[in-house]
Motif scaffolding. Structure first.
Motif, PDB file in Angstrom:
ATOM      1  N   GLN A  76      -4.177   6.782   6.384  1.00  0.00           N
ATOM      2  CA  GLN A  76      -5.339   6.178   5.418  1.00  0.00           C
ATOM      3  C   GLN A  76      -6.383   7.452   5.005  1.00  0.00           C
ATOM      4  N   THR A  94       2.996   2.392   2.196  1.00  0.00           N
ATOM      5  CA  THR A  94       2.299   2.235   3.285  1.00  0.00           C
ATOM      6  C   THR A  94       2.704   1.197   4.453  1.00  0.00           C
ATOM      7  N   ASP A  99      -3.645  -0.968   4.500  1.00  0.00           N
ATOM      8  CA  ASP A  99      -3.826   0.388   4.359  1.00  0.00           C
ATOM      9  C   ASP A  99      -3.802   0.546   2.615  1.00  0.00           C
ATOM     10  N   ASN A 384      -9.144  -1.770   8.320  1.00  0.00           N
ATOM     11  CA  ASN A 384      -8.690  -0.636   9.014  1.00  0.00           C
ATOM     12  C   ASN A 384      -9.855   0.053   9.716  1.00  0.00           C
TER      13      ASN A 384
ATOM     14  N   ARG B 280     -11.756   9.129   5.909  1.00  0.00           N
ATOM     15  CA  ARG B 280     -10.853   7.795   6.377  1.00  0.00           C
ATOM     16  C   ARG B 280     -11.813   6.551   5.667  1.00  0.00           C
TER      17      ARG B 280
END
Lengths: 421, 316, 278
Positions: A76, A94, A99, A384, B280
């Motif tokens: 990620q 992914t 993701d 995520n 992220r």
């Protein structure tokens, strides 16, 4: 004067440095080279992917595909950085829908680029999960499930009843772990370093939902259904049926314990079948137990590995053609066989059944891949973040006995509220 | 180390104060010379260090996102207000504080002890000195990979040693209470060279006559250490401790590879936290706010530390 | 009274042995792992000396992980960075050591600031700036960043050496209206050589070992440096390739270790002392 000279020199130097950069897509005289970034780090799957790309490159001299690897753990971060830096690859694999969803705006609509027969062949649940604003942003390619691998000799030696049939209830499984724990051998070793996926897959059988609602209005739910699997696992750990060291390791790390005969069973993603198949010491007999069944069903999650095309690719059409080639039944079957997973297309599943006829453990894995449920969180952009910063640490603390079930529930729900804004 | 160099070299710097009447002309010529000579270093520094620093500080007051089509908007102190309520960040901050204080303190003690040993006429000094430099030369990523192998619960040598003594098998990097101490040890290992070598260099500058005089006065080894060696080493210790503390607080590579902040966030250092927030989650504005907080914290701690030692020095 | 030195001596050796073990064993273990066969690495048994030493891990590391390319990238980036840094440090350090005034104050201030500010604060804007000029995911971008990132240390080290050169020497040489540049190249530069070597090695090692910027800026495997390449193989599920990883890690640490071994005498013999005393 001097200053201006130096400025000019610096600019020239910077431009020269730009020359060192290599664009991900290059084309010379009608020939394009596309970059396909995959994350798989299983040796057999890497070999199968390479073989597939080689086949493509031989058949398509004008659209060459260059295979590059990305780290699975930090996929990620990698994709975020790549897309924001404008250096994302042309074709992107992914680990799961969650993701790739954050990048929906940067991806090509495959429902328009792939032939209808390919699109119609895809499992409906997975297709739903990958459709954003009417755009099919990715195709599913491999579907994993969680299965129980067992050391045949240890189970038989303990005189326990080897479970048969298509499914095995959690109670049976827990009793099995209890019965096989003796004389320095644990019934189970389970690498739960990243427990969120395993618990989500297996929790589905107990009707665990984790979320209700959609987008910014989605709320986290963490009640009795969601607690079933973690509570059962924790009780096995507390009773000493589970190798305590392995609980904090990855599912690959604990295989040494399993091979060494120090644990009778191990729970892992079906993909480990490829590693086990190639790594087991001579004379080690193993099998895959029937799929784990919760109070409601033996269903697991539809959270497939996906393949997408970067909308900014210099040859979107060529990239989509490669994806179509990848989705052909025989190719998909080969990749899934190498990676220990199940294709989320009808034709791919048939091809895989033929390919694996009579292979140890495969009947159970294919059976466990039926009745997959598309979870609501597949479409949550912040899932995520929740998984890595809230759920995984929460589960780890819970399994280590640091927090209670109630505290876990509270952390999971409050953590989501803090993230989803 | 740069700090120390600065302190020492101050005395030798010539003072180009003009003695002649053409004072201003000479000064101007000298200034121009200085500018010309400094320019090659100045330009990249301004483009790639000063400008980014200013942008970095100001990003904290925007809602900047890593992936975004639109320009970031000004949001005032919103990020800081939200940061105040972000328990996970302050948790990481606390872990960062424990980590840097422990690593810095242990580095000081071990580095000084090893430097004292190396400053004697013991055998094997050469080998030890060479080994003491190796951690410095190794890339942090390699250091982390290496220690992962040492700490391996299944076939690592540390567990082999403990189980052969009858102890339990321990997953050092996976255990909630042991993971932080385990990574602290790696931090100490990695930072030993800078400390040892600087202290050794410092020790070699302690005036032999003073030590001799103390010996003649009947001072024992410990007393000589406390009353002669330590005061002489003080400037070195202060600068090394300050720098080590900063470096440790900002360290990233070792932890990123060794534990990635796990288990359950027990080794999640501030820098790793910032990295995750920026690269992220893509919240660059918030990540910048976090770094601003870290910088302010470091400046306060450092000034307090340096001022305190400076005052003491004046009183003495 | 006679007994005490013996006791102290013994204690000193015990401590020295402890340090030797602490500092040396991990490296020894890395070497040992690099030569072990997969079977031995997968077993629960623990040996320092491999039962059947094998070079397979090194072959595997070279073949499978694109390590050769990464090694080349690392060396390329570090060498180019070192050359640029040394060239621009000499005049810069000269200014810091020889002139008083605003430039010197600002320079010192910047060196101090660059030590305190976390690199994370730099990386966000740097990422945006490099993205503007298309230097994300390129070795050129990384070199530019490394030059600036290693410059403060290099400047301070060199200015120590410059300060150690007596001004008289310089003035004696600077007859007949020689320009500052001529003074620099003819007199200062040759006298600086020991300092330049040390500075160059420090810069090389800092660039060679750097991880954070490379991790963020380099995205394609063909641009990876050794640290980034190795980190992608060190974490993650499914890694049963400890052997090749150890082999790769061992190879990666060779250049810096050799450089530091060369520099060792200078380091202890008085990197600091020498720089100041002259």
């Amino acid at each position: 004067m001097k200053l201006r000279h130096t400025m000019v020199a610096t600019t020239v130097a910077l431009l020269a440095l730009s020359g060192c950069s290599s664009p991900s897509t290059s084309s010379e005289g009608g020939k394009t080279t596309l970059t396909y970034q995959y994350f798989n780090n299983q040796p057999a799957a890497i070999a199968a992917t390479k073989a597939l790309v080689d086949d493509w490159n031989k058949a398509n001299p004008d659209v060459q595909v260059n295979l590059v690897q990305a780290p699975a753990d930090n996929l990620q971060d990698k994709l975020t950085t790549q897309f924001s830096g404008g250096v994302a690859p042309d074709i992107i694999q992914t680990i799961s829908p969650s993701d790739i969803l954050p990048f929906a705006g940067n991806l090509a609509d495959l429902s328009k680029l792939l032939p209808a027969e390919t699109v119609n062949d895809i499992d409906a649940g997975a297709k739903d999960a990958l459709t954003v604003d009417g755009k099919l942003i990715a195709t599913p390619t491999e579907q994993q499930t969680y299965v129980v691998f067992a050391n045949k000799k240890l189970l038989e030696q303990d005189g326990v009843q080897m479970p048969t049939g298509d499914t095995m209830t959690w109670d049976t499984f827990q009793k099995l772990a209890k019965d096989t724990t003796k004389g320095g051998v644990h019934g189970l070793t389970w690498g739960l370093k990243s427990p969120t996926s395993a618990f989500a897959y297996l929790g589905t059988g107990f009707g665990a939902k984790y979320f209700t609602g959609e987008g910014n209005d989605a709320k986290a739910v963490f009640g009795d259904d969601e607690l079933q699997v973690p509570e059962r696992v924790q009780s096995m750990i507390k009773s000493g049926y589970v190798d305590p060291t392995g609980v904090t390791q990855s599912s690959s790390d604990v295989l040494a314990t399993f091979y060494g005969g120090k644990a009778a069973m191990t729970v892992a993603g079906s993909y480990q079948i490829a590693n086990i198949d190639s790594e087991v010491p001579a004379g080690f007999e193993w099998t895959v137990l029937p799929a784990l069944e919760g109070s409601q069903s033996a269903s697991q999650l539809a959270a497939p590995i996906t393949l997408s095309v970067n909308a900014k690719s210099k040859n979107v059409k060529g990239a989509a053609e490669f994806v179509n080639f990848y989705m052909k039944a025989d190719n998909l079957a080969k990749i899934n066989l190498a990676d220990g997973q199940v294709p989320p297309t009808k034709s791919g599943l048939d091809a895989l059944s033929k390919l694996t006829n009579g292979k140890n453990g495969w009947a159970q894995i294919i059976a466990s891949g039926k009745n997959l449920v598309n979870p609501s969180f597949n479409s949550l952009k912040k899932y995520n973040s929740w998984k890595t910063t809230i759920a995984t640490p929460g589960y780890q603390q819970y399994l280590a006995g640091q927090i209670s079930s109630d505290q876990l529930s509270k952390q999971m729900v409050d953590g989501w509220t803090g993230i989803n804004h | 180390m740069p700090l120390e160099l600065k302190a020492r070299s101050e005395a030798t710097v010539p003072k180009p104060t003009a003695r002649s009447r053409k004072q201003s002309a000479l000064a101007r010529r000298q200034r121009n010379e200085a500018v010309v000579l400094a320019v090659p270093a100045l330009i990249p520094v301004i483009i790639l260090s000063v400008v980014p620093l200013l942008i970095g500080v100001s990003l904290a007051f925007t809602d900047s996102q890593l992936i975004s089509e639109s320009a970031p908007g000004f949001v005032g102190v919103d990020n800081f207000a939200r940061l105040l309520r972000n328990g996970a960040f302050w948790n990481a901050f606390g872990i960062g504080a424990i980590w840097s204080v422990s690593v810095t303190a242990l580095q000081l003690v071990c580095g000084l002890a090893l430097a004292l040993l190396l400053n004697t006429d013991l055998r094997f000094r050469g080998v030890t000195r060479l080994l003491a430099i190796i951690p410095w030369a190794m890339p942090p990523v390699v250091v982390a990979i290496m220690w992962q192998m040492i700490y391996s619960p299944t076939n690592g040598p540390l567990n082999w040693f403990i189980t052969s003594l009858g102890g339990p098998r321990i997953n050092w990097l996976g255990d909630f209470s042991l993971a932080l101490p385990a990574v602290i040890l790696v931090g100490v290992w990695a930072g030993m060279p800078q400390n040892t070598i600087s202290y050794l260099a410092g020790l070699q500058q302690v005036p032999v006559e003073l030590l001799e005089a103390a010996r003649v006065d009947g001072a024992g080894a410990w007393s000589r250490f406390v009353h002669v060696t330590l005061p002489a080493l003080k400037p070195t210790i202060i600068s090394i401790v300050s720098l080590s503390f900063i470096w440790n607080f900002n360290s990233f590579g070792i932890i990123y590879v060794l534990t990635a902040g796990g288990p359950g966030g027990k080794t999640l250092l501030p820098m790793l936290f910032v990295y995750i927030e920026a690269f992220r989650n893509g919240n660059t504005g918030m990540a910048a706010a976090m770094t601003d907080v870290i910088v302010v914290f470091l400046v306060i701690v450092l000034s307090a530390f340096l001022l305190r030692n400076f005052r003491k020095g004046v009183q003495a | 009274m006679r007994n005490q030195p013996v006791l102290i001596r013994t204690l000193q050796y015990v401590f020295l042995a402890g340090f030797l073990l602490f500092l040396g064993f991990p490296f020894l273990w890395l070497i040992s792992t690099a030569f072990k066969s997969p079977a031995e690495l997968n077993s629960l048994a623990v040996n320092l000396v491999p039962l059947q030493p094998t070079l397979d891990n090194f072959t595997a590391a070279f073949e499978a992980q694109g390590l050769v390319r990464a090694a080349w990238n690392s060396v390329f980036v570090s060498v180019v960075t070192t050359v640029i840094v040394v060239i621009i440090s000499v005049p810069g350090a000269y200014v810091l050591a020889r002139y008083r005034g605003k430039i010197r104050a600002m320079g010192s201030g910047w060196v101090l600031v660059s030590q305190i500010v976390p690199v994370a604060l730099f990386i966000l804007p740097l990422f945006f700036i490099l993205r503007m000029v298309g230097l994300v995911d390129s070795l050129g971008g990384v070199i530019a960043v490394y030059v600036v990132y290693t410059l403060p240390f290099s400047l301070w080290m060199l200015q120590g050496y410059v300060a150690a050169i007596p001004v008289d020497v310089e003035e004696a040489g600077a007859t007949d209206g020689a320009t500052k540049l001529q003074v620099l190249t003819r007199i200062v530069f040759p006298l600086l050589q020991p300092g330049l070597i040390a500075t160059a090695i420090f810069t090389f090692v800092a660039a060679y070992n750097e991880f954070f910027f490379a991790l963020v800026l380099l995205q394609s495997p063909e641009n990876f440096t050794l640290s980034v390449s190795l980190s992608t193989f060190s974490n993650g599920e499914g890694l049963s390739e400890i052997g090749p990883l150890a082999a790769g890690a061992l190879i990666a640490s060779i250049p810096s270790v050799i450089f530091f071994a060369i520099l060792q005498r200078r380091l202890t013999g008085g990197l600091l002392a020498g720089a100041v005393k002259g």
